[in-house]
Design a protein around this motif. Structure first.
Motif, PDB file in Angstrom:
ATOM      1  N   TRP A  51       0.923  -1.294   0.104  1.00 49.84           N
ATOM      2  CA  TRP A  51       0.031  -0.040   0.251  1.00 49.84           C
ATOM      3  C   TRP A  51       1.033   1.273  -0.006  1.00 49.84           C
ATOM      4  O   TRP A  51       1.956   1.335  -0.249  1.00 49.84           O
ATOM      5  N   TYR A  52       0.032   2.232   0.059  1.00 47.88           N
ATOM      6  CA  TYR A  52       0.801   3.633   0.056  1.00 47.88           C
ATOM      7  C   TYR A  52       1.841   3.786   1.461  1.00 47.88           C
ATOM      8  O   TYR A  52       1.382   3.150   2.394  1.00 47.88           O
ATOM      9  N   THR A  56       1.934   3.531  -5.428  1.00 47.25           N
ATOM     10  CA  THR A  56       1.255   4.810  -5.956  1.00 47.25           C
ATOM     11  C   THR A  56       1.110   4.624  -7.532  1.00 47.25           C
ATOM     12  O   THR A  56       1.520   3.684  -8.321  1.00 47.25           O
ATOM     13  N   PRO A  88      -5.945   7.824  -6.352  1.00 52.64           N
ATOM     14  CA  PRO A  88      -7.110   7.527  -5.480  1.00 52.64           C
ATOM     15  C   PRO A  88      -8.477   8.245  -6.012  1.00 52.64           C
ATOM     16  O   PRO A  88      -8.197   9.370  -6.720  1.00 52.64           O
ATOM     17  N   LYS A  90     -12.563   8.194  -4.828  1.00 48.44           N
ATOM     18  CA  LYS A  90     -13.705   7.649  -4.085  1.00 48.44           C
ATOM     19  C   LYS A  90     -14.590   6.890  -4.715  1.00 48.44           C
ATOM     20  O   LYS A  90     -15.292   5.968  -3.991  1.00 48.44           O
TER      21      LYS A  90
END
Length: 135
Positions: A51-52, A56, A88, A90
């Motif tokens: 993950w981050y 990225t 990213p 939503k």
């Protein structure tokens, strides 16, 4: 780790880590032993989460696949971008792809994720016969 029931399965997982600092390698060896008195069917799944800040949109993903099949109907629209990490969002719906993996002469396959910005990467190699499905 043990998974056991009275008069049922009794599976024992032993995990060994070996660190090779000269080559920047981590070798994980799992051994599953059936300690019950009968043959037990089981499924073994290996999940590696990256993950981050490592993962990225600056990452390059290289998967040794012969064929890529979208798992969901909406993933079909992005099948040509299966190897791109999006920014990213939503409203993003997960896109999952099933890969038919290529092997070398020793039956090994794998994938690599490299972050150009951090100048660091992760390469995972394994025997295809041990993990015939990659998603």
């Amino acid at each position: 780790m043990r998974e056991a029931t009275l008069f049922g399965e009794n599976l024992l997982l032993n995990r060994r880590y070996k660190f090779n600092y000269k080559n920047d390698e981590i070798l994980i060896t799992d051994t599953i032993r059936n300690n019950s008195s009968t043959c037990i069917k089981f499924m073994y799944l290996l999940h590696l989460s990256l993950w981050y800040p490592f993962l990225t949109d600056k990452c390059e993903i290289s998967i040794r696949s012969k064929k890529v099949v979208p798992r969901y109907k909406h993933a079909m629209d992005n099948v040509d971008n299966y190897d791109i990490v999006p920014l990213p969002n939503k409203d993003f719906m997960e896109c999952c792809y099933i890969h038919e993996m290529e092997t070398d002469e020793k039956g090994m396959t794998g994938y690599c994720i490299y972050n150009n910005e951090l100048d660091i990467g992760v390469e995972v190699e394994y025997k295809l016969e041990d993990f015939p499905y990659f998603c």
